[in-house]
Scaffold this active site. Structure first.
Site, short mmCIF file in Angstrom:
data_model
loop_
_atom_site.label_atom_id
_atom_site.label_comp_id
_atom_site.label_asym_id
_atom_site.label_seq_id
_atom_site.Cartn_x
_atom_site.Cartn_y
_atom_site.Cartn_z
N ASP A 1 13.04 43.78 -4.74
CA ASP A 1 13.37 43.94 -3.31
C ASP A 1 14.77 44.54 -2.96
OD1 ASP A 1 10.66 43.32 -2.71
OD2 ASP A 1 11.20 41.50 -1.69
N GLU B 1 -1.49 44.95 -3.79
CA GLU B 1 -0.30 45.80 -4.08
C GLU B 1 -0.62 46.17 -5.74
OE1 GLU B 1 3.64 45.06 -1.47
OE2 GLU B 1 3.34 43.94 -3.49
N THR C 1 -3.97 35.14 9.86
CA THR C 1 -2.69 34.84 10.21
C THR C 1 -2.16 35.60 11.23
OG1 THR C 1 -1.42 36.46 8.61
CG2 THR C 1 -2.10 34.08 7.86
N GLY D 1 0.49 31.43 15.25
CA GLY D 1 -0.17 30.53 14.43
C GLY D 1 -1.32 31.24 13.31
N THR E 1 9.94 38.15 6.01
CA THR E 1 9.91 38.68 4.74
C THR E 1 9.42 37.41 4.05
OG1 THR E 1 11.49 40.34 4.94
CG2 THR E 1 10.40 40.21 2.82
N GLY F 1 4.18 35.60 5.03
CA GLY F 1 2.71 35.52 4.62
C GLY F 1 2.58 35.13 3.20
N ASP F 2 3.40 35.47 2.43
CA ASP F 2 3.10 34.92 0.86
C ASP F 2 3.29 33.47 0.68
OD1 ASP F 2 3.05 37.84 0.39
OD2 ASP F 2 5.24 37.69 -0.03
O1 RIB Z 1 5.51 40.32 1.42
C1 RIB Z 1 6.76 40.51 1.06
C2 RIB Z 1 6.94 41.66 0.05
O2 RIB Z 1 6.07 42.84 0.35
C3 RIB Z 1 8.21 41.57 -0.64
O3 RIB Z 1 8.72 41.01 -1.33
C4 RIB Z 1 8.12 43.37 -0.96
O4 RIB Z 1 8.32 43.25 -2.26
C5 RIB Z 1 6.59 43.60 -0.90
O5 RIB Z 1 5.74 43.52 -1.65
#
Ligand code: RIB
Length: 302
Positions: A14, A140, A217, A222, A245, A248-249
């Site tokens: 990133d 991705e 999400t 919420g 950033t 969500g992950d």
């Molecule tokens: O969800 C965030 C991520 O989305 C970032 O880290 C970036 O690399 C993209 O993949």
């Protein structure tokens, strides 16, 4: 011994710049100093699940370059097994260009690079997938590779369709997925470009999907858990995000971790909204991913 969670997905470097406001089309803005941060939705979810206490293996591709080495060693430093992180000659490691504005919102452009070369053939030889308790996927990497993984997985399959696929999603994939985790935009796209906004319309659209369950999400609103034709709204903690950033992950990783621990989907989502909120209180994708203790500390100290 089988790992708890296998993540099949992307690794990106990133490149992050803080700005007052994300530029409009045709606009140039000045921002802060450039930061190089390990990211990629797949790698972020792998690191998040590991920090939340589970054994994790990462299946993916990086280039044979310094960025790839950096991302691999970062995964290993975070306890993620990289035996199935493959090197890709002549293709660069994935890169994400990220602008983060003052209210914590971001805009991201991803150059997939080696992520785009992860193939169904790679999945056929990635032996930990079949035996994993949970397999965690995003969007991705090529969609055919996502489908190939879901076919092989014997444990719970979670698919986070992020970023929203530009082509229609194969019905077979939605059939194979146990837990779909889209955000509102992704839900609308997968649902045939139908606009939804109220909790009721969001739940109704999610109920039309053939996957066993869906967790939508909704950021500061919420999440909504839709399973067995029932919808449950889980409110989020009230906070002011510094950088969204990776939120969500970490949410997806927290769902995976909770399912390994035997929680039901509503309990899992209650924990995941806290993990996601705590992630937004620290800047950068992977630097922001909390351990379980840090989730509680960050929300208490906020
Ligand atoms: O969800 C965030 C991520 O989305 C970032 O880290 C970036 O690399 C993209 O993949």
């Amino acid at each position: 011994m089988p790992v708890d969670i296998v993540v099949v997905g992307s690794c990106n470097l990133d490149l992050v710049v803080n700005v007052d406001n994300i530029p409009q089309v045709g606009q140039t803005v000045l921002g802060g100093d450039l930061k190089r941060i390990p990211g990629g939705k797949g790698a972020n979810q792998a690191v998040a699940a590991s920090r939340l206490g589970k054994s994790v293996a990462m299946v993916g591709r990086v280039g044979e370059d310094d960025n790839g080495k950096f991302l691999q060693s970062n995964l290993e430093d975070n306890g993620v097994n990289t035996e199935y992180l493959l090197k890709t000659p002549d293709i660069p490691t994935g890169v994400a260009l990220i602008s983060v504005q003052d209210d914590g919102d971001n805009a991201i452009v991803v150059s997939p690079g080696a992520n785009g070369k992860l193939s169904p053939e790679d999945i056929a030889v990635a032996s930990p997938i079949a035996g994993a308790r949970v397999v965690l996927l995003q969007a991705e990497i090529p969609i055919e590779t996502v489908v190939a993984t879901a076919r092989v997985a014997e444990g719970t399959v979670i698919w986070n369709p992020a970023p929203a696929p530009s082509e229609s999603v194969p019905l077979e994939l939605l059939d194979l997925v146990d837990v779909l985790i889209p955000n509102q935009t992704e839900l609308e796209l997968i649902g045939g470009n139908r606009k939804v906004d109220t909790l009721e319309s969001i739940s109704e659209l999610a109920k039309t999907f053939p996957c066993s369950s869906t967790i939508v999400t909704l950021g500061e609103r919420g999440a909504v858990v839709v399973a067995s034709n029932e919808a449950v709204h889980i409110p989020a903690p009230t906070i002011s995000p510094l950088d969204t950033t990776g939120a969500g992950d970490s949410f997806c990783a927290a769902i995976a971790v909770s399912l390994v621990e035997g929680k039901d989907l509503v309990e899992a989502a209650q924990w995941a909204v806290q993990v996601g909120a705590a992630t937004t209180l620290v800047a950068g994708a992977q630097p922001s991913l909390p351990t379980s203790e840090e989730v509680l500390q960050r929300l208490e100290n906020w």
